[in-house]
Write a protein that holds these residues in place. Structure first.
Motif, PDB file in Angstrom:
ATOM      1  N   UNK A  64       4.428   4.242   2.768  1.00 17.39           N
ATOM      2  CA  UNK A  64       4.306   2.964   2.082  1.00 17.39           C
ATOM      3  C   UNK A  64       4.289   1.865   3.137  1.00 17.39           C
ATOM      4  N   UNK A  65       3.426   0.879   2.938  1.00 17.60           N
ATOM      5  CA  UNK A  65       3.261  -0.199   3.908  1.00 17.60           C
ATOM      6  C   UNK A  65       3.288  -1.519   3.160  1.00 17.60           C
ATOM      7  N   UNK A  66       4.173  -2.416   3.592  1.00 13.20           N
ATOM      8  CA  UNK A  66       4.357  -3.702   2.927  1.00 13.20           C
ATOM      9  C   UNK A  66       3.800  -4.841   3.765  1.00 13.20           C
ATOM     10  N   UNK A  67       2.931  -5.636   3.169  1.00 17.90           N
ATOM     11  CA  UNK A  67       2.417  -6.831   3.813  1.00 17.90           C
ATOM     12  C   UNK A  67       1.071  -6.638   4.496  1.00 17.90           C
ATOM     13  N   UNK A  80      -2.158   1.967  -4.786  1.00 19.39           N
ATOM     14  CA  UNK A  80      -1.613   3.309  -4.649  1.00 19.39           C
ATOM     15  C   UNK A  80      -2.795   4.260  -4.539  1.00 19.39           C
ATOM     16  N   UNK A  81      -2.866   4.966  -3.424  1.00 24.81           N
ATOM     17  CA  UNK A  81      -4.003   5.838  -3.133  1.00 24.81           C
ATOM     18  C   UNK A  81      -3.601   7.301  -3.324  1.00 24.81           C
ATOM     19  N   UNK A 130       0.861  -1.180   0.000  1.00 24.42           N
ATOM     20  CA  UNK A 130       0.000   0.000   0.000  1.00 24.42           C
ATOM     21  C   UNK A 130       0.898   1.231   0.000  1.00 24.42           C
ATOM     22  N   UNK A 131       0.555   2.211  -0.828  1.00 24.44           N
ATOM     23  CA  UNK A 131       1.290   3.473  -0.837  1.00 24.44           C
ATOM     24  C   UNK A 131       0.306   4.620  -0.987  1.00 24.44           C
ATOM     25  N   UNK A 132       0.575   5.690  -0.269  1.00 26.48           N
ATOM     26  CA  UNK A 132      -0.187   6.931  -0.429  1.00 26.48           C
ATOM     27  C   UNK A 132       0.804   8.087  -0.305  1.00 26.48           C
TER      28      UNK A 132
END
Length: 126
Positions: free
Chosen positions: A44-47, A111-112, A38-40
């Motif tokens: 960024x956040x992985x997993x 990607x937000x 997830x990225x905004x």
């Protein structure tokens, strides 16, 4: 587990509307790949664990928030986009998400695009 792109995105939005860490985990596990990213504009956040913890912290900051789909997903191959809105105590915010998904209808990357209010305590999400 979802069996369609619409179902996957509906589940993703439903997961954001949970109120406890366990419910976030249960919700995201139905639509998020274990190694999904997830990225905004703010990080960024992985997993799976990272998105669960991020959503939980966000819910602690604004527990009254309610996400919904503004524009249904458009997609082809394993790529898509949709628009969302979030009802907040003092109005609403909107955003657009680009996503990628696997053959099991689990999000592998999202990607937000949105802007937070100037007074939002972004440091609490870190």
């Amino acid at each position: 587990m979802s069996t369609s792109v619409k179902g996957m995105i509906d589940q993703y939005i439903l997961a954001w509307n949970q109120k406890s860490l366990g419910n976030y985990a249960a919700g995201f596990s139905k639509c998020w790949a274990k190694n999904g990213q997830y990225a905004d504009p703010y990080g960024t956040y992985d997993g799976l664990d990272a998105i669960v913890n991020f959503a939980s912290k966000s819910g602690e900051i604004v527990p009254e928030r309610v996400f919904s789909i503004l524009e249904e997903p458009e997609f082809h191959n394993h790529y898509g986009r949709y628009a969302w809105k979030v009802a907040l105590p003092d109005g609403q915010n909107t955003g657009y998400d680009y996503f990628e998904f696997d053959e099991n209808f689990r999000i592998t990357k999202l990607v937000s695009f949105f802007k937070l209010p100037d007074d939002y305590p972004i440091e609490k999400l870190q």
